[in-house]
Design a protein around this motif. Structure first.
Motif, PDB file in Angstrom:
ATOM      1  N   GLY A   1     -18.275  56.667  46.754  1.00 52.88           N
ATOM      2  CA  GLY A   1     -18.219  57.572  47.730  1.00 52.88           C
ATOM      3  C   GLY A   1     -16.717  57.346  48.470  1.00 52.88           C
ATOM      4  N   LYS A   2     -15.946  56.382  47.794  1.00 53.84           N
ATOM      5  CA  LYS A   2     -14.574  56.092  48.497  1.00 53.84           C
ATOM      6  C   LYS A   2     -13.717  57.387  48.853  1.00 53.84           C
ATOM      7  N   GLN A   3     -13.488  58.237  47.967  1.00 55.50           N
ATOM      8  CA  GLN A   3     -12.673  59.356  47.974  1.00 55.50           C
ATOM      9  C   GLN A   3     -13.194  60.295  49.224  1.00 55.50           C
ATOM     10  N   VAL A   4     -14.655  60.680  48.952  1.00 53.36           N
ATOM     11  CA  VAL A   4     -15.100  61.414  50.439  1.00 53.36           C
ATOM     12  C   VAL A   4     -15.017  60.839  51.573  1.00 53.36           C
ATOM     13  N   LEU A   5     -15.219  59.527  51.639  1.00 51.35           N
ATOM     14  CA  LEU A   5     -14.907  58.743  52.886  1.00 51.35           C
ATOM     15  C   LEU A   5     -13.553  58.901  53.365  1.00 51.35           C
ATOM     16  N   ARG A   6     -12.689  58.521  52.394  1.00 53.15           N
ATOM     17  CA  ARG A   6     -11.289  59.046  52.809  1.00 53.15           C
ATOM     18  C   ARG A   6     -10.684  60.131  53.610  1.00 53.15           C
ATOM     19  N   ALA A   7     -11.348  61.316  52.734  1.00 56.53           N
ATOM     20  CA  ALA A   7     -11.212  62.773  53.333  1.00 56.53           C
ATOM     21  C   ALA A   7     -11.863  62.691  54.612  1.00 56.53           C
ATOM     22  N   ALA A   8     -13.054  62.160  54.706  1.00 57.46           N
ATOM     23  CA  ALA A   8     -13.941  62.344  56.279  1.00 57.46           C
ATOM     24  C   ALA A   8     -12.892  61.751  57.475  1.00 57.46           C
ATOM     25  N   VAL A   9     -12.345  60.265  56.903  1.00 59.80           N
ATOM     26  CA  VAL A   9     -11.690  59.487  57.975  1.00 59.80           C
ATOM     27  C   VAL A   9     -10.324  60.489  58.340  1.00 59.80           C
ATOM     28  N   THR A  10      -9.746  61.361  57.511  1.00 62.28           N
ATOM     29  CA  THR A  10      -8.401  62.072  57.698  1.00 62.28           C
ATOM     30  C   THR A  10      -8.922  63.404  58.887  1.00 62.28           C
TER      31      THR A  10
END
Length: 563
Positions: A109-118
């Motif tokens: 889920g790293k990519q999804v979390l990176r988008a959520a952080v942005t």
């Protein structure tokens, strides 16, 4: 002999013609951006400053000292500076562990979390302020659970600034951290250095320029904060930006507003100069590797605890305010707050608030077109090898709209653009023009790296074969920068959608934008108005999030080579 002279003279004359054609093309490229910034940035800002500091044709520079001598102005300057410093320190303290986790750890889920952080970073500041109001304000989650209210306190402002700028540190520092060769730190460990000493003496110096650049960007954003402080600060706290708005729209003291504008202009100019110097340092040679080979699964209890701590921080600090915002918008049974948006009350709004959605989308599309055209032409001119000193100086000027008071620009539009040939006060184009000013720097910064990566020999070969500058751009540059152009357009759209400082002055009551509508609803008493503000903020958040997901999709397509 004649043949030899012809062989020598021919190419020389062709080269001269190419140089002349290139110079003309360069001037043509830069002419429109220069005219745009002169008419819609320099002229309005100069007009409002002159209106405040000029009396009967005489400049009153002594007014600067008079304004600075006022205790309330000194208080605003002090609060603006120290809250920006504290916000920057808190953001670094909370976000640096996140930068490390995203750079060095590989987890599901790293990519999804990176988008959520942005997501928080692309949200309009009005939505950020509203989200924290739903969390810490009257009737907010903390008020209901523990009777704790933090609105109209400095803590609400500081936490909102961390929320907004968390992604700046994660993206800026984490991007470089992911490419640093970990074997350098491992070598120091093998030579007997402790983990802390190895990180402090090896990794930190390499990250220093990136950390400094992120800190300067966060400081700039918080120093010029408007929407967050306007909503959460109440009458107690005021930054320079908020005070300029108060002096112009409530007190009508243009003289004081002009002095505050000059102070902010000088301060922001110094910050941008320091930022540019830091960026140049950041571009120095480092031993970099592919980011995909440095990330690995966490090892040991300490690393898993660090990952867990970052996940908890993201959920509590970034996701919880947005979730509370959505929950508050649904408090009324049967989507009552959303249905109320379809009714006009004849008060603040002359039309149903729901029409702000269509207005914002129309304005944002127009502003995006303007920003892409102006920013694209400027970026192309800046990448030409024969660009002169004036063109390179214009590169620095392109960043000024990000730091100069948006309130000043908006009020300057009303003052300056009120007579022929630029009588635009009653024209709908006024709002997109103001929004495009903020979008142009994002377009330029997105397209410049890609344009500079295009092999100049390809352009020269096409030019030698007789292609016009337009054809060279269309057949050489455009295929290579197409995705960058789309990403730039996405950034410009998101920024235009959330612009508030200038739009609040020039948006007509019968054509409000989403941020303006949210601010006006929050300024009126009553649970219905509060709920409608939450509903509109949720809609604005969803639109911005969709724009972000499109950007992430375009970036992914750019890396893989397919959509």
């Amino acid at each position: 002999m004649d043949l030899a002279r012809t062989e020598v003279t021919g190419p020389t004359e062709a080269a001269v013609r190419r140089d002349r054609r290139g110079s003309a093309a360069r001037l043509g490229l830069i002419a429109l951006p220069v005219a745009f910034f002169a008419a819609f940035f320099a002229y309005p800002v100069a007009a409002i400053v002159a209106r405040g500091l000029k009396v009967d044709g005489v400049w009153r520079f002594g007014r600067i000292g008079e304004v600075l001598a006022q205790s309330d102005v000194r208080h605003v300057l002090w609060f603006t500076t120290w809250q920006a410093l504290v916000s920057t320190a808190l953001t670094l303290l909370i976000a640096l562990p996140g930068a490390y986790v995203f750079a060095r750890f590989d987890f599901r889920g790293k990519q999804v979390l990176r988008a959520a952080v942005t997501v928080p970073f692309v949200l309009p500041t009005v939505v950020v302020g509203t989200a924290f109001l739903a969390l810490v304000g009257r009737g907010g989650l903390l008020d209901e659970l523990w009777g704790v209210r933090l609105d109209t306190t400095v803590w609400a402002i500081l936490l909102a600034h961390v929320f907004f700028n968390y992604a700046v540190v994660v993206r800026t520092v984490g991007g470089l951290w992911a490419q640093l060769d970990p074997r350098q730190e491992e070598a120091a460990r093998m030579l007997g250095a402790s983990p802390w000493k190895a990180w402090r003496q090896v990794t930190l110096p390499a990250l220093g320029p990136a950390v400094a650049a992120a800190a300067l960007m966060v400081f700039l954003f918080t120093f010029t904060s408007f929407g967050v402080v306007q909503i959460l600060g109440g009458p107690t706290f005021s930054t320079l930006e908020v005070e300029i708005y108060r002096q112009t729209s409530e007190i009508f003291d243009l003289s004081t507003a002009a002095v505050l504008t000059l102070i902010q202009f000088v301060a922001v100019g110094a910050i941008l100069a320091l930022h540019a110097w830091t960026v140049r340092r950041r571009e120095s040679a480092l031993r970099l590797v592919d980011a995909s080979v440095t990330a690995r699964r966490p090892r040991g209890a300490g690393q898993w605890a660090l990952l867990g701590g970052v996940l908890v921080t993201v959920v509590v600090l970034l996701m919880l305010p947005l979730a509370v915002l959505v929950q508050r918008s649904l408090d009324s049974p049967g989507f009552g707050y959303y249905r109320a948006l379809t009714r006009a009350d004849g008060g603040v709004f002359l039309v149903p608030p729901i029409e702000a959605i269509g207005n914002s989308l129309e304005y944002a599309v127009a502003a995006t077109v303007i920003a892409v055209v102006i920013g694209g032409l400027a970026a192309v001119a800046l990448t030409r090898r024969d660009a002169g000193r004036f063109v390179h100086g214009f590169d620095a000027l392109l960043m000024l709209p990000l730091g100069v008071s948006a309130v000043t620009v908006g009020f300057g539009f009303l003052i300056a653009l009120d007579e022929p040939p630029l009588d635009l006060r009653s024209s709908w184009i006024l709002v997109p023009l103001a929004q495009a000013l903020v979008g142009v720097p994002f377009v330029v910064r997105t397209m410049l790296p890609v344009l500079r990566a295009v092999d100049v020999r390809l352009r020269e070969a096409a030019s030698v074969l007789g292609a016009s500058p337009w054809r060279v751009w269309r057949e050489v540059d455009l295929p290579m920068v197409r995705r960058a152009l789309l990403i730039a357009a996405g950034f410009a759209f998101a920024v235009s959608l959330g612009e508030f400082g200038a739009t609040v002055f020039i948006a007509r009551p019968d054509n409000p934008t989403l941020p303006v509508a949210v601010a006006r609803l929050l300024g009126r008493p009553g649970d219905l108005n509060y709920g409608q503000a939450m509903a509109l903020s949720t809609i604005l958040m969803v639109v911005c999030a969709v724009a972000l997901l499109v950007l992430e999709r375009l970036r992914t397509a750019d890396r893989t080579g397919e959509f």
